[in-house]
Design an enzyme around this catalytic site. Structure first.
Site, mmCIF file in Angstrom:
data_model
loop_
_atom_site.group_PDB
_atom_site.id
_atom_site.type_symbol
_atom_site.label_atom_id
_atom_site.label_comp_id
_atom_site.label_asym_id
_atom_site.label_seq_id
_atom_site.Cartn_x
_atom_site.Cartn_y
_atom_site.Cartn_z
ATOM 1 N N ASP A 187 -18.611 120.005 21.232
ATOM 2 C CA ASP A 187 -18.354 120.530 19.892
ATOM 3 C C ASP A 187 -19.645 120.436 19.097
ATOM 4 O O ASP A 187 -20.686 120.010 19.639
ATOM 5 C CB ASP A 187 -17.212 119.754 19.213
ATOM 6 N N HIS A 251 -18.386 126.478 17.463
ATOM 7 C CA HIS A 251 -18.508 125.021 17.583
ATOM 8 C C HIS A 251 -19.701 124.675 18.483
ATOM 9 O O HIS A 251 -19.600 123.841 19.381
ATOM 10 C CB HIS A 251 -17.207 124.411 18.120
ATOM 11 N N GLU A 315 -12.172 129.312 15.798
ATOM 12 C CA GLU A 315 -12.973 129.146 14.582
ATOM 13 C C GLU A 315 -14.414 129.662 14.731
ATOM 14 O O GLU A 315 -15.375 128.910 14.572
ATOM 15 C CB GLU A 315 -12.963 127.664 14.172
#
Ligand code: ACM
Ligand code: ZN
Length: 523
Positions: A187, A251, A315
């Site tokens: 991440d 990410h 995302e």
């Protein structure tokens, strides 16, 4: 029928009580068919550890008494054997646990079934072993899971968990028949997977500077190949499949800090210390992002026997792609209109790259936001996190689905129900044990065909707010216990009042294991 005497969680399909009790001083040894030697050894080791944690070294059972594991026909109705659940050839987890005045027998057709039966027995030892003796009411338990995928996700990027901590956690998850460990390995805040051809991913991308902790670790934080193999083996002995996740193409701060030319602007970038969603993602106009993905996938294929690899896909902001000449060129070449469609193009390429390696891709539900041109390949599994709507849509389109709705009690990092929300808190919640208990991976909107594509669900332990591993335990328990019942027990047998009574007993088991668990109002 209320079930409080044995208080097993998740509640078994059937418990029939008989007359009398099984009594033994000490814990009887585990014995059985040679085919189950692995399961017997693993469970014997777990029981030995459990007894030690309870402050008792087992002096050995009473002469003539044993816990016997033997081959039996599978139990009817075991949904995980149904033909509608492909890719789970090993999935018969049904078992029968028979307690009489003279003996305890665990019967199953497979090692997986024997193992799950022995986990139920472990629960009984943890609750019913007192004053050096095991006393159990005579009973016959027949059991099998509602869903084949009963998962738990741990975010090892935002907080780096040690291998001994994860092993201990797997043993407790296993006690609740959890059978998939989804390992979030990368991440913005850290890359934890060694990839030989891309050494900077761990040399640079795993360095964690944690301002809150006011400490800078002197070495980078990642798992060595040996540690990964060891954990995968440890999990496999517990009939837990480890499913790795590398989050792409967003990410990606840790990747970009290591290899800045893979970003749209060229950097400089840093491994993130903040929480959030960051604009800098992999450059969709740069073919070398697929070279990196290829080497990462090769590494995963080598280290993880699971047929699944999670590729993230959540995302992803598009602002860099909008401004980047390379991304704009790609968009024009592909004849696409919106930068967001590049996300679909990348995802379907990654899905195909995994298929070439014999792996099935799983993605967060954003991977469904596809362009007309680049639809998510049918074989890809969708993990629904922004509520259940992504999973509902995916199953209606023919994708297999794993449900982990953040609003449905599956986000175990969300605050416990009676803690006040802090001003500016960036997460939803809080969520209660009741919310987790009420989770149902199959929703009323689904057709029978769509429902047959629901593999199950899972609890997710994100770690942005976790300063120490033990705090994770406090967030996980007892909500994970409630989720385990939502994923194992037949829907019609779920009963929250009954669960709450059993949980009062079950908490003592968790106490005896030395776990830190949240105690508060259940609803
Ligand atoms: C997610 O929680 N971003 C999958
Ligand atoms: Zn770009």
């Amino acid at each position: 029928m209320k079930e409080t005497q044995l208080s097993i969680i998740p509640r078994p399909v059937s418990v029939r009580y008989g007359e009398g009790f099984f009594r033994s001083t000490g814990l009887p040894p585990l014995k059985g068919d040679d085919a189950f030697r692995g399961e017997i050894e693993t469970a014997a080791g777990q029981l030995r550890q459990d007894m030690e944690r309870m402050g008792r070294a087992n002096a050995g059972g009473e002469a003539g008494k044993a816990i016997l594991c033997r081959k039996e026909a599978a139990q009817d109705g075991n949904s995980s054997r149904a033909s509608t659940k492909p890719a789970f050839p090993d999935a018969d987890e049904s078992y029968r646990l028979c307690i009489t005045g003279e003996s305890i027998t665990v019967g199953a057709a497979t090692g997986a079934g024997i193992y799950q039966g022995l986990q139920t027995l472990r629960q009984l030892v943890l609750s019913h072993f007192r004053d050096g003796a095991l006393t159990l009411p005579c009973a016959e338990i027949t059991d099998y899971p509602r869903f084949p995928w009963r998962g738990f996700m741990l975010d090892s990027s935002r907080h780096f968990y040690s291998i001994p901590f994860i092993k201990r956690l797997l043993d407790v998850l296993s006690l609740h028949h959890i059978n998939r460990f989804h390992w979030h390995l990368t991440d913005d805040q850290g890359w934890r997977l060694p990839v030989g051809e891309y050494p900077l991913l761990t040399e640079v991308g795993s360095l964690k500077k944690d301002r809150r902790m006011r400490s800078t670790p002197s070495k980078s934080l990642f798992y060595s190949e040996e540690e990964i193999r060891e954990l995968v083996h440890y999990a496999a002995c517990r009939h837990i499949e480890v499913v790795p996740e590398v989050d792409l193409p967003g990410h990606a701060s840790a990747i970009l800090a290591s290899y800045p030319d893979l970003g749209c602007t060229g950097g400089p970038y840093e491994v993130e210390e903040r929480f959030g969603i960051f604009d800098d993602v992999l450059c969709a106009g740069n073919d070398r992002i697929f070279d990196l993905a290829a080497k990462v996938f090769d590494t995963l294929a080598r280290l993880f026997p699971s047929s699944f690899v999670h590729i993230g896909g959540d995302e992803v902001p598009f602002v860099r792609w909008e401004a980047c000449p390379k991304c704009q060129k790609r968009l024009a070449e592909l004849g696409l209109k919106k930068p967001g469609e590049l996300q679909s193009w990348i995802i379907q390429r990654l899905v195909r790259m995994l298929a070439e390696r014999g792996k099935t891709a799983i993605g967060w539900d954003e991977v469904l936001e596809d362009s007309e041109q680049f639809r998510l390949p049918k074989e890809a599994v969708v993990m629904s996190w922004r509520g259940s709507k992504g999973g509902i849509r995916a199953s209606s389109l023919g994708h297999r689905v794993i449900m982990a709705p953040n609003t449905g009690g599956c986000y175990l990092d969300y605050k416990h129900a009676d803690e006040p929300e802090e001003p500016g808190q960036m997460y939803a919640g809080p969520i209660s044990v009741y919310t987790s208990y009420s989770m149902d991976p199959v929703t009323p909107e689904m057709s029978e065909e769509a429902a047959s594509l629901i593999l199950g669900g899972q609890g997710n332990m994100w770690s942005e707010l976790i300063p120490a591993a033990r705090i994770a335990e406090y967030m996980i328990f007892p909500r994970l216990c409630a989720l385990s019942e939502a994923l194992w027990t037949p829907r019609d047998d779920k009963d929250f009042d009954d669960f709450s009574r059993r949980l009062a007993v079950h908490r003592k088991r968790l106490d005896r294991l030395g776990l830190i668990q949240y105690r508060g109002p259940l609803k």
